[in-house]
Design a protein around this motif. Structure first.
Motif, PDB file in Angstrom:
ATOM      1  N   TRP A   8      -2.765  -8.200 -11.522  1.00  0.00           N
ATOM      2  CA  TRP A   8      -2.216  -7.140 -10.685  1.00  0.00           C
ATOM      3  C   TRP A   8      -1.800  -7.678  -9.317  1.00  0.00           C
ATOM      4  N   LYS A  12       1.963  -7.733  -7.739  1.00  0.00           N
ATOM      5  CA  LYS A  12       2.201  -7.066  -6.464  1.00  0.00           C
ATOM      6  C   LYS A  12       2.755  -8.030  -5.412  1.00  0.00           C
ATOM      7  N   GLU A  13       2.186  -9.221  -5.355  1.00  0.00           N
ATOM      8  CA  GLU A  13       2.591 -10.184  -4.332  1.00  0.00           C
ATOM      9  C   GLU A  13       3.972 -10.774  -4.608  1.00  0.00           C
ATOM     10  N   LYS A  15       6.325  -9.486  -6.503  1.00  0.00           N
ATOM     11  CA  LYS A  15       7.306  -8.435  -6.810  1.00  0.00           C
ATOM     12  C   LYS A  15       7.892  -8.601  -8.213  1.00  0.00           C
ATOM     13  N   TRP A  17       7.724  -6.648 -10.852  1.00  0.00           N
ATOM     14  CA  TRP A  17       7.449  -5.355 -11.479  1.00  0.00           C
ATOM     15  C   TRP A  17       8.084  -5.230 -12.860  1.00  0.00           C
TER      16      TRP A  17
END
Length: 49
Positions: A8, A12-13, A15, A17
């Protein structure tokens, strides 16, 4: 759980997605195969793949 936390944080770090839907689909397919392997539906599930 440490692996999921690290994954996760990576998503998140960095990017990334777009990886999230792919991971969800892979996990769902794996669960589908594992849970279906012990049932009477196993021959039908394996014919899908």
């Amino acid at each position: 759980m440490e692996f999921l936390k690290d994954l996760w944080l990576f998503l998140k770090e960095r990017k990334k997605w777009w990886l999230l839907p792919l991971l969800i689909v892979v996990v769902l397919i794996a669960l589908f195969i594992v849970l279906g392997s012990g049932s009477a539906l196993a021959p039908f599930i394996y014919s899908l793949f």
